[in-house]
Write an enzyme that holds these catalytic residues in place. Structure first.
Site, PDB file in Angstrom:
ATOM      1  N   ASP A 210       0.825  -1.218   0.000  1.00  8.72           N
ATOM      2  CA  ASP A 210       0.000   0.000   0.000  1.00  8.72           C
ATOM      3  C   ASP A 210       0.856   1.264   0.000  1.00  8.72           C
ATOM      4  O   ASP A 210       0.426   2.315   0.476  1.00  8.72           O
ATOM      5  CB  ASP A 210      -0.950   0.024   1.211  1.00  8.72           C
TER       6      ASP A 210
ATOM      7  N   HIS B 240      -3.898  -1.934  -6.412  1.00 14.51           N
ATOM      8  CA  HIS B 240      -3.303  -0.668  -6.830  1.00 14.51           C
ATOM      9  C   HIS B 240      -4.415   0.259  -7.304  1.00 14.51           C
ATOM     10  O   HIS B 240      -5.274  -0.151  -8.084  1.00 14.51           O
ATOM     11  CB  HIS B 240      -2.318  -0.861  -7.993  1.00 14.51           C
TER      12      HIS B 240
END
Length: 420
Positions: A12, A40
């Protein structure tokens, strides 16, 4: 020429945006490991795209995309994600994505087993995404998995899936799982998948003189070998995994870009030395909108851990860094960074391999002044507040790798590229 983009922390970090930028000049964009547990988010021309198993190079109209041999592919999610992208205007996406015939199939059965295995761990849950990634890689390692190429052969999936289901039933008893429904779905997928399945080496040979971009999933601290085991994913998420999963020639690698968030986050269980279970952590979570793309879970938040970043760098050998989400720190009076760990009162020179030991370390912090100025959308280094520049330079000096890109917001344009 090969460029790698790898996560330096717990995932992340914002790898999608730098991948999106670099893919504009790439001929081939590849995923090397992992599955639809990755997430993503990319904002391009005011459209938000969420990628999981598909390479984010699909946004670039001239870029061919490959899901490599080291990945595990949940076929329904592959088609669902492809359909979502085409619904957002990427009409030719299906013509520019291919799957290695050696990638493994992640079945719905694996997801069911994932949940059952987590339940048996009680208070020691790993905190998986529940997508079946671990059980799928387990079946691969035990030589009982199904490769994507085998889906094209009539009867193979049915035979192997029945065997897998019987084995798991012996272990867990009755399963909340419809075996016949999954077998029937794969009878349809046999035809649907055929245009996407390729021999990876043949495709790579065709692009041997091309610009190749490798999009890492997850991050180094979730690597099965080098991460905070057992609180990790089940694939090799670092430099070694990209070489193995795509059969890369290491001598062709030109640059290895490590993506580092300006603070730290983690989803799920496991040690997190700089976690802030207080107002600071809550402020980072809310301001940074720290929710998992794949699971929607709140991310745990804390200060940047330079001990971890140095360890990550030693394994992945970054040639440049992309520091992301600098703007999230705009409203802090002071900002802390972890510079060392102490164990039983003594500073340690190694990164603990034992997760229980890592839980016990005392973190040594340096404190830097905040800048209390809005940095969102800044695209020039000289426009950053002096204290923001000092923060970046401090990180750069400590890790020993140049920070070439600085993210200052969610949009593609919110990026500073520094001259090296």
């Amino acid at each position: 020429m090969v460029t790698l983009v790898l996560g330096s922390q717990f995932g992340d970090e914002g790898k999608g945006k730098i991948t999106d930028l670099l893919s504009q000049n790439a001929d081939l964009c590849c995923r090397s490991a992992g599955g639809h547990n990755a997430g993503h988010t990319i904002i391009h021309d005011n459209v938000t795209y969420d990628f999981h198993i598909l390479p984010s190079g699909l946004i670039s109209p001239k870029c061919v995309n490959l899901i490599g041999s080291g990945t595990v592919v949940h076929v329904p999610s592959f088609f669902k994600e492809l359909e979502a992208l085409e619904g957002k205007g990427l009409k030719d996406a299906h013509k520019r994505v291919f799957i290695s015939d050696r990638a493994h199939v992640c079945f719905d059965l694996h997801s069911v087993v994932d949940g059952l295995e987590e339940a048996t761990l009680g208070g020691r849950k790993v905190g998986t995404t529940g997508k079946g990634i671990g059980p799928c890689y387990s079946d691969k390692a035990a030589r009982r998995g199904v490769r994507i190429g085998q889906v094209l052969d009539e009867g193979v999936v049915e035979t192997k899936l029945r065997s897998l289901e019987a084995g798991y039933r012996r272990r867990f008893g009755e399963l909340n799982y419809d075996l016949e429904a999954e077998i029937n779905r794969f009878k349809e997928y046999r035809t649907l998948l055929k245009p996407f399945v390729v021999d990876q080496l043949t495709l790579l040979r065709k692009h041997k003189d091309a610009s190749i971009l490798i999009e890492g999933a997850n991050a180094l601290m979730l690597d099965i070998d080098h991460g905070t085991y057992p609180y990790v994913t089940s694939s090799c998420t670092g430099l070694g995994g990209t070489i193995q999963g795509l059969c890369l020639n290491p001598t062709q690698i030109k640059s290895i870009i490590g993506v580092v968030k300006a603070y730290s986050t983690r989803v799920g269980s496991g040690p997190f030395p700089t976690e802030q279970i207080n107002e600071i952590g809550e402020k980072l979570q809310v301001t940074g909108r720290e929710f998992g793309v794949t699971t929607g879970r709140k991310r745990r938040c804390g200060w940047l851990d330079l001990v971890m970043c140095r360890y990550s760098t030693a394994i992945n050998h970054y040639t440049a860094l992309n520091l992301t989400k600098l703007d999230i720190l705009d409203e802090f009076d002071e900002i802390k960074v972890a510079v060392a760990y102490r164990l039983e009162g003594k500073e340690i020179e190694f990164f603990p391999s034992d997760a229980d030991v890592l839980e016990k370390v005392e973190v040594v912090y340096d404190t830097l002044p905040g800048w209390k100025t809005n940095t969102m959308g800044i695209t020039k280094w000289e426009d950053l507040p002096p204290n923001a520049q000092k923060y970046i330079e401090y990180i750069e000096k400590d890790i020993g790798v140049p920070i070439k890109w600085v993210g200052t917001g969610p949009a593609r344009s919110h990026m500073i590229e520094r001259a090296q």
